[in-house]
Design a protein around this motif. Structure first.
Motif, PDB file in Angstrom:
ATOM      1  N   VAL A   1      -1.006 -15.975  17.586  1.00  0.00           N
ATOM      2  CA  VAL A   1      -1.009 -16.183  18.824  1.00  0.00           C
ATOM      3  C   VAL A   1      -1.592 -15.084  19.765  1.00  0.00           C
ATOM      4  O   VAL A   1      -2.016 -15.515  20.765  1.00  0.00           O
ATOM      5  N   GLN A   2      -1.463 -13.910  19.321  1.00  0.00           N
ATOM      6  CA  GLN A   2      -2.150 -12.798  19.848  1.00  0.00           C
ATOM      7  C   GLN A   2      -4.008 -12.736  19.728  1.00  0.00           C
ATOM      8  O   GLN A   2      -4.305 -12.514  20.764  1.00  0.00           O
ATOM      9  N   VAL A   3      -4.315 -13.300  18.871  1.00  0.00           N
ATOM     10  CA  VAL A   3      -5.672 -13.742  18.536  1.00  0.00           C
ATOM     11  C   VAL A   3      -6.278 -14.662  19.698  1.00  0.00           C
ATOM     12  O   VAL A   3      -7.023 -14.663  20.570  1.00  0.00           O
ATOM     13  N   ILE A   4      -5.509 -15.807  19.879  1.00  0.00           N
ATOM     14  CA  ILE A   4      -5.693 -16.825  20.876  1.00  0.00           C
ATOM     15  C   ILE A   4      -5.628 -16.195  22.141  1.00  0.00           C
ATOM     16  O   ILE A   4      -6.400 -16.567  22.926  1.00  0.00           O
ATOM     17  N   ARG A   5      -4.655 -15.121  22.581  1.00  0.00           N
ATOM     18  CA  ARG A   5      -4.548 -14.674  23.794  1.00  0.00           C
ATOM     19  C   ARG A   5      -5.588 -13.558  24.047  1.00  0.00           C
ATOM     20  O   ARG A   5      -6.260 -13.859  25.113  1.00  0.00           O
ATOM     21  N   HIS A   6      -6.455 -13.214  23.024  1.00  0.00           N
ATOM     22  CA  HIS A   6      -7.304 -12.334  23.132  1.00  0.00           C
ATOM     23  C   HIS A   6      -8.750 -13.288  23.465  1.00  0.00           C
ATOM     24  O   HIS A   6      -9.342 -12.701  24.211  1.00  0.00           O
ATOM     25  N   PHE A   7      -8.718 -14.261  22.782  1.00  0.00           N
ATOM     26  CA  PHE A   7      -9.843 -15.196  23.221  1.00  0.00           C
ATOM     27  C   PHE A   7      -9.739 -15.602  24.671  1.00  0.00           C
ATOM     28  O   PHE A   7     -10.747 -15.551  25.133  1.00  0.00           O
ATOM     29  N   LYS A   8      -8.710 -15.949  25.192  1.00  0.00           N
ATOM     30  CA  LYS A   8      -8.380 -16.301  26.397  1.00  0.00           C
ATOM     31  C   LYS A   8      -8.752 -15.239  27.311  1.00  0.00           C
ATOM     32  O   LYS A   8      -9.369 -15.600  28.290  1.00  0.00           O
ATOM     33  N   GLU A   9      -8.308 -14.034  27.125  1.00  0.00           N
ATOM     34  CA  GLU A   9      -8.865 -12.916  27.804  1.00  0.00           C
ATOM     35  C   GLU A   9     -10.189 -12.698  27.977  1.00  0.00           C
ATOM     36  O   GLU A   9     -10.683 -12.381  29.226  1.00  0.00           O
ATOM     37  N   GLN A  10     -10.867 -12.887  27.036  1.00  0.00           N
ATOM     38  CA  GLN A  10     -12.299 -12.514  26.901  1.00  0.00           C
ATOM     39  C   GLN A  10     -12.815 -13.616  27.606  1.00  0.00           C
ATOM     40  O   GLN A  10     -14.035 -13.603  28.324  1.00  0.00           O
ATOM     41  N   ILE A  11     -12.518 -15.090  27.594  1.00  0.00           N
ATOM     42  CA  ILE A  11     -13.039 -16.118  28.190  1.00  0.00           C
ATOM     43  C   ILE A  11     -12.895 -15.847  30.024  1.00  0.00           C
ATOM     44  O   ILE A  11     -13.781 -15.947  30.499  1.00  0.00           O
ATOM     45  N   ALA A  12     -11.618 -15.448  30.161  1.00  0.00           N
ATOM     46  CA  ALA A  12     -11.160 -15.190  31.497  1.00  0.00           C
ATOM     47  C   ALA A  12     -12.193 -14.170  32.226  1.00  0.00           C
ATOM     48  O   ALA A  12     -12.552 -14.233  33.280  1.00  0.00           O
TER      49      ALA A  12
END
Length: 122
Positions: free
Chosen positions: A13-24
């Motif tokens: 879940v934290q990996v997914i959040r990291h990706f979302k933050e990098q996308i944003a």
């Protein structure tokens, strides 16, 4: 790629959040190739199965796509990209509101503090 993992949330879940933050942030651009699952696991020092689970979930959410044997890429779907940004903003706002609500800060005072702090760049 540095991710600080906490002990509260599952690592995938934290990996997914990291990706979302990098996308944003625009660090990951639409259509950009991302590391393989194995490479991500090595970089983050996580179990390859955890990386696989994160990628599977991101594919289901439409954040990334994989065509055949080609490397996975960030989605080009503008609607998904917009939703990622809105989701992160909403999470931050909800956290803030819960915090100020517990100490009975009036809405207008909270808004003024947010505006002033935002404009100062703090």
């Amino acid at each position: 790629m540095a991710v600080k993992f906490n002990n509260r949330d599952p690592v995938y879940v934290q990996v997914i959040r990291h990706f979302k933050e990098q996308i944003a942030r625009g660090t990951f651009e639409p259509g950009q190739e991302i590391p393989s699952r194995r490479e991500l696991a090595n970089r983050l020092k996580i179990n390859p199965n955890t990386a696989q689970r994160a990628y599977k979930e991101m594919e289901e959410q439409g954040l990334i796509f994989t065509e055949g044997n080609l490397p996975s890429r960030i989605t080009k779907d503008e609607q998904v990209l917009k939703m990622v940004r809105e989701e992160l903003i909403l999470e931050a706002v909800e956290t803030f509101v819960q915090s100020v609500r517990t100490i009975n800060v009036p809405v207008q005072e909270a808004l003024n503090l947010v505006k002033n702090t935002y404009e100062k760049g703090n």
